[in-house]
Design an enzyme around this catalytic site. Structure first.
Site, PDB file in Angstrom:
ATOM      1  N   HIS A  30       0.835  -1.218   0.000  1.00  0.00           N
ATOM      2  CA  HIS A  30       0.000   0.000   0.000  1.00  0.00           C
ATOM      3  C   HIS A  30       0.863   1.260   0.000  1.00  0.00           C
ATOM      4  O   HIS A  30       0.439   2.308   0.476  1.00  0.00           O
ATOM      5  CB  HIS A  30      -0.946   0.050   1.206  1.00  0.00           C
ATOM      6  CG  HIS A  30      -1.720  -1.217   1.415  1.00  0.00           C
ATOM      7  ND1 HIS A  30      -2.951  -1.453   0.866  1.00  0.00           N
ATOM      8  CD2 HIS A  30      -1.394  -2.353   2.104  1.00  0.00           C
ATOM      9  CE1 HIS A  30      -3.378  -2.670   1.215  1.00  0.00           C
ATOM     10  NE2 HIS A  30      -2.440  -3.239   1.951  1.00  0.00           N
ATOM     11  N   GLU A  40      10.328   8.734 -16.487  1.00  0.00           N
ATOM     12  CA  GLU A  40       8.950   9.174 -16.762  1.00  0.00           C
ATOM     13  C   GLU A  40       8.546   8.865 -18.199  1.00  0.00           C
ATOM     14  O   GLU A  40       7.416   8.442 -18.469  1.00  0.00           O
ATOM     15  CB  GLU A  40       8.816  10.677 -16.495  1.00  0.00           C
ATOM     16  CG  GLU A  40       8.854  11.022 -15.026  1.00  0.00           C
ATOM     17  CD  GLU A  40       8.891  12.521 -14.812  1.00  0.00           C
ATOM     18  OE1 GLU A  40       8.008  13.030 -14.115  1.00  0.00           O
ATOM     19  OE2 GLU A  40       9.800  13.199 -15.341  1.00  0.00           O
TER      20      GLU A  40
END
Ligand code: ARG
Length: 459
Positions: free
Chosen positions: A155, A289
Site C-alpha cells: 500500500h 517518466e
C-alpha cells in the site's frame, strides 16, 4: 503503369494511390522482401520453372537492389504501392524479361506474410538480447547489494525490511519471463507461408520445403488460407512487448518515487536526468517518466491490431496492411526503452544509509517483535497487539522500537527479555527471512548465482 493494371480502364485517383500505399512504412521490410524473393527464385530454378540463366539474372539483380537500398543509392521513397511492387519493378527495369517471371506461383499475400514473419523473428532476437543485457545488469546489482537493508512496502506504506539485492531480483524475475514470452513469439513467427499464393495455394509444383530451408524457418504453414490471414505472431510479439513495458513502467515508477527528496533512496546520475527551464533547483527523472509514459502507446498498438483482426473474413483483406505501423512503433519504443533502462540502473547511486534508516524509523521490524514474543510463548494475536501498542508508544516518543529501554518494554509484556534488541536489529530481521524466495542476504546471493544459470538456459 501498375503491375496489376490489365483489367482497368483508367488510372487510380491520386488520393487513392496515396491512401493505398504502404511503402512509406513497409520500406523497412526491404531486406526480408529481397531475401524471400531470392529463396523463391532459387526454388523456381530448382523445380524447372525458371532457367538457370534467368535465376542467375534475378539473383544478381536482387543483390544489386539490396546493396543500393542498404547504401541509400536506391531511394525507398518512390512512387510504388508497396515494397513488394517496388522491388519487382526495379528488378525488371534492371534485368528485363526475367524480372517479370519472379512472381510466378506467388502472391503479395503470401509474400508480405513471409516478410513480416522474418522481420518479427529478427525483432524477437533483438528484444531478447536487450532483455539479456538488462537481466545481467540486475544480477550484478543484486550481488553487489545483497546485504543492504531497505524498507519493503505494501500500500506504499513501509511494511517489512527487505534487502536491496532482493529488490533487484524482482525485476530480474519479470524480465526473465519477458524473454520467454519473446521466445514464444519467435516460435509463432517461425513458420513459412510462401506457397499459399493469394489464398488457395498454387498449381505450380513448388518445393516449399526448399524455400523453408533457404529461409531458415522452423515450420511450414499447413493451410493456405491460414497462411495468408494469420497475424497471431505479430500479436504474440505485441503481447510480450506490452508485458515488458508494463514491467518497465512499474520499475520506473519506483525509481521516480525513490528519487524524490521525500524518499531520498536513490540519486540518478546527472547524465540521465534533466533540469527545469524555470526552477533552477530541479533535477527531473525524465528518462524514467518517458519510459512510464511510452507504455501507453505500446498498449494502444496492441489493442489497435487486435481490433483490426477482429471478425476479419478469410483470407487476406487490405485491413491487414494496418499490422505494420503499430508493430514497428511498439518494437522501436520497446528497444529504445530497454537500451535506456540498463544504463539508468547501473549509473544510479543507491543511498544505502537512507535506505537502512527509513527501514528502521518505519517500524518495519514490528512483525519481528511479534514473532519474537511468539517465540517466548505468547499467542500470535496477543503478540501482535503488544507490538502494536509499542509502535504507538514510539510514535508518541518519536523513536524507533530498538530505542525503547528494556524496563519500558517489559511494561507492555513481561515476556520481553534483553535478547529483544538482537531480534529487532534489521540485519537479524532480514537474515531470518531465509525461507526460499525470501530477502535474506544469503538467499539473494544464492538466487543471483542461480539467476545466471537460468539466464544462460534461455540463450
Ligand atoms: N501492402 C500490402 C500489405 O501490407 C501487401 C499485400 C497486398 N495484397 C493485396 N492483395 N493487395 O498487406
Amino acid at each position: 503503369m501498375k503491375l496489376w493494371s490489365g483489367r482497368f480502364q483508367k488510372h487510380t485517383e491520386g488520393i487513392v494511390d496515396d491512401f493505398n500505399s504502404s511503402l512509406p512504412f513497409d520500406c523497412r521490410l526491404f531486406r526480408q522482401d529481397i531475401q524471400g524473393s531470392q529463396a523463391h527464385a532459387a526454388m523456381l530454378v530448382k523445380v524447372g520453372i525458371l532457367t538457370k540463366d534467368e535465376g542467375e539474372k534475378i539473383q544478381q539483380g536482387l543483390e544489386y537492389i539490396l546493396k543500393g537500398m542498404e547504401e541509400g543509392s536506391i531511394s525507398l521513397h518512390q512512387e510504388a504501392e508497396d515494397i513488394h511492387m517496388l522491388v519487382e519493378t526495379l528488378l525488371t527495369q534492371r534485368i528485363g524479361e526475367a524480372g517479370k517471371k519472379l512472381h510466378t506461383g506467388r502472391s503479395r499475400n503470401d509474400q508480405v506474410a513471409t516478410d513480416m514473419r522474418l522481420y518479427v523473428k529478427d525483432t524477437c532476437d533483438e528484444t531478447a538480447q536487450a532483455l539479456h543485457a538488462l537481466c545481467e545488469a540486475l544480477l550484478t546489482l543484486a550481488q553487489q547489494y545483497s546485504g543492504d537493508v531497505m524498507p519493503g512496502y505494501t500500500h506504499l506504506q513501509r511494511a517489512q525490511p527487505i534487502t536491496l539485492g532482493h529488490w533487484f531480483l524482482v525485476w530480474f524475475e519479470m524480465f526473465l519471463r519477458d524473454i520467454k514470452r519473446v521466445q514464444n513469439a519467435k516460435e509463432a513467427a517461425d513458420c513459412l507461408p510462401l506457397g499459399a499464393g493469394a489464398l488457395a495455394g498454387t498449381t505450380y509444383p513448388l518445393d516449399r520445403a526448399f524455400v523453408q530451408q533457404q529461409l531458415g524457418m522452423q515450420n511450414l504453414c499447413r493451410n493456405s488460407l491460414d497462411a495468408v490471414s494469420d497475424r497471431d505472431f505479430v500479436l504474440d510479439y505485441l503481447h510480450a512487448a506490452n508485458l515488458c513495458m508494463m514491467h518497465l513502467s512499474r520499475l520506473c515508477e519506483e525509481l521516480i518515487i525513490f528519487s524524490t527528496t521525500e524518499f531520498g533512496f536513490i540519486t540518478m546520475d546527472d547524465g540521465f536526468a534533466t533540469g527545469s527551464s524555470m526552477m533552477p533547483q530541479k533535477k527531473n527523472p525524465d528518462v524514467a517518466e518517458l519510459i512510464r509514459g511510452k507504455t501507453g502507446r505500446v498498449y494502444g498498438n496492441y489493442v489497435a491490431l487486435l481490433t483490426v483482426m477482429k471478425a476479419l473474413p478469410l483470407a487476406y483483406d487490405k485491413d491487414m496492411q494496418e499490422d505494420k505501423e503499430g508493430f514497428f512503433d511498439a518494437r522501436d519504443t520497446l528497444l529504445k526503452c530497454l537500451s535506456l533502462i540498463t544504463p539508468l540502473l547501473t549509473t544510479t547511486t543507491y543511498n544505502l544509509q537512507t535506505l537502512r534508516a527509513k527501514a528502521l524509523d518505519g517500524f518495519t521490524n514490528a512483525t519481528d517483535l511479534a514473532d519474537y514474543l511468539v517465540g517466548k510463548g505468547v499467542p500470535f494475536r496477543d503478540a501482535h497487539s503488544v507490538s502494536g501498542q509499542l509502535v504507538a508508544y514510539c510514535l508518541g516518543k518519536q523513536c524507533a522500537l530498538n530505542d525503547v529501554p528494556l524496563t519500558e518494554m517489559q511494561k507492555f509484556s513481561p515476556a520481553i527479555q534483553a535478547d529483544v534488541y538482537d531480534a529487532l536489529s534489521l540485519d537479524t530481521c532480514v537474515n531470518q527471512r531465509k525461507v526460499l524466495g525470501g530477502p535474506a542476504p544469503d538467499n539473494v546471493r544464492r538466487e543471483a548465482v542461480l539467476g545466471w544459470e537460468r539466464l544462460k538456459e534461455l540463450r
